[in-house]
Design an enzyme around this catalytic site. Structure first.
Site, PDB file in Angstrom:
ATOM      1  N   TYR A   1       0.655  -1.214  -0.127  1.00  0.00           N
ATOM      2  CA  TYR A   1      -0.144   0.013  -0.058  1.00  0.00           C
ATOM      3  C   TYR A   1       1.036   1.150   0.041  1.00  0.00           C
ATOM      4  CZ  TYR A   1      -4.202   2.996   1.139  1.00  0.00           C
ATOM      5  OH  TYR A   1      -5.155   3.700   1.103  1.00  0.00           O
TER       6      TYR A   1
ATOM      7  N   ARG B   1      -6.466   2.916   3.431  1.00  0.00           N
ATOM      8  CA  ARG B   1      -7.196   1.688   3.264  1.00  0.00           C
ATOM      9  C   ARG B   1      -6.421   0.634   3.802  1.00  0.00           C
ATOM     10  NH1 ARG B   1     -12.754   1.916   1.597  1.00  0.00           N
ATOM     11  NH2 ARG B   1     -13.104   3.748   0.544  1.00  0.00           N
TER      12      ARG B   1
ATOM     13  N   TRP C   1     -14.184  15.503   1.112  1.00  0.00           N
ATOM     14  CA  TRP C   1     -13.510  16.247   2.081  1.00  0.00           C
ATOM     15  C   TRP C   1     -12.081  15.939   1.810  1.00  0.00           C
ATOM     16  CZ3 TRP C   1     -10.794  14.754   6.783  1.00  0.00           C
ATOM     17  CH2 TRP C   1     -10.365  15.849   7.483  1.00  0.00           C
TER      18      TRP C   1
END
Length: 218
Positions: free
Chosen positions: A22, A28, A119
């Site tokens: 990642y 995530r 956001w």
């Protein structure tokens, strides 16, 4: 006999090679990292820098991260990875109902993340503040309130049963992040969630991971 069984159980994990790939953020992949930490299972925490991503992307199953490697085999999609690790490490429910309820709760967390994604993505600070104000009223506070009620109604210290699950760790991460990064101190008015986050934060293996993991903003 029991000690021999648990020794073999632990050895079965140590013989499997895990790698979680990642970016160098929580994002995530963090619930999966928390699952590894809780289970006490060794893995390679491979963090990809953005400049290397275009080339690495070609080798991923769907052009996205995270990707879990299990003895070289690839598994993609963050929630699938969490469920798989939860099952392998024995924290994915003891019957079909518990499994389904865990899936339900994690799906709610996923819906929440999708709703607040604008956001996260907004680069203009003024617009970011305005989006956040709107999200607080329409999404963030209702989400916290709902999960406070769900935990209070569970009758246990966790969300589905009296044992911690992979879903609890996914939920823990979002509320830890919220209380620490998005709205510092926001859980003080929600005693059940506050206690939940504090309890999981105090688990030795989780505490050790939180203290030692790379420090990132998201």
């Amino acid at each position: 006999m029991a000690s021999a069984f648990f020794y073999q159980f632990a050895m079965s994990f140590s013989m499997t090679e895990y790698k979680l790939q990642y970016f160098n953020i929580m994002g995530r992949a963090e619930p999966a990292r928390l699952i590894f930490a809780y289970a006490g299972v060794q893995y390679v925490d491979e963090r990809i820098e953005k400049q290397a991503w275009p080339e690495i992307k070609k080798a991923t199953p769907h052009g996205k991260l995270p990707v879990l490697y299990v003895d070289g085999k690839q598994l993609a999609q963050s929630r699938v990875i969490e469920r798989y690790l939860g099952k392998v490490f024995g924290i994915a429910g003891e019957n079909d109902w518990e499994i389904a309820k865990m899936d339900e709760l994690v799906a709610c967390v996923e819906d929440f993340l999708i709703e607040i994604n604008p956001w996260f993505k907004e680069q203009d600070n003024a617009k970011k503040v305005e989006i956040f104000k709107q999200l607080c009223e329409s999404t963030i506070i209702p989400f916290i309130t709902e999960f406070e009620g769900l935990l209070a109604g569970s009758g246990t210290e966790f969300f589905v049963s009296d044992k911690i699950s992979y879903a609890d760790l996914a939920i823990f991460h979002i509320f830890w992040f919220m209380n620490s990064k998005i709205l510092p101190g926001s859980l003080c008015k929600f005693p059940k969630l506050y206690e939940f986050v504090e309890k999981i934060s105090a688990i030795d293996s989780i505490k050790s991971w939180i203290n030692s993991r790379p420090k990132t903003e998201v």
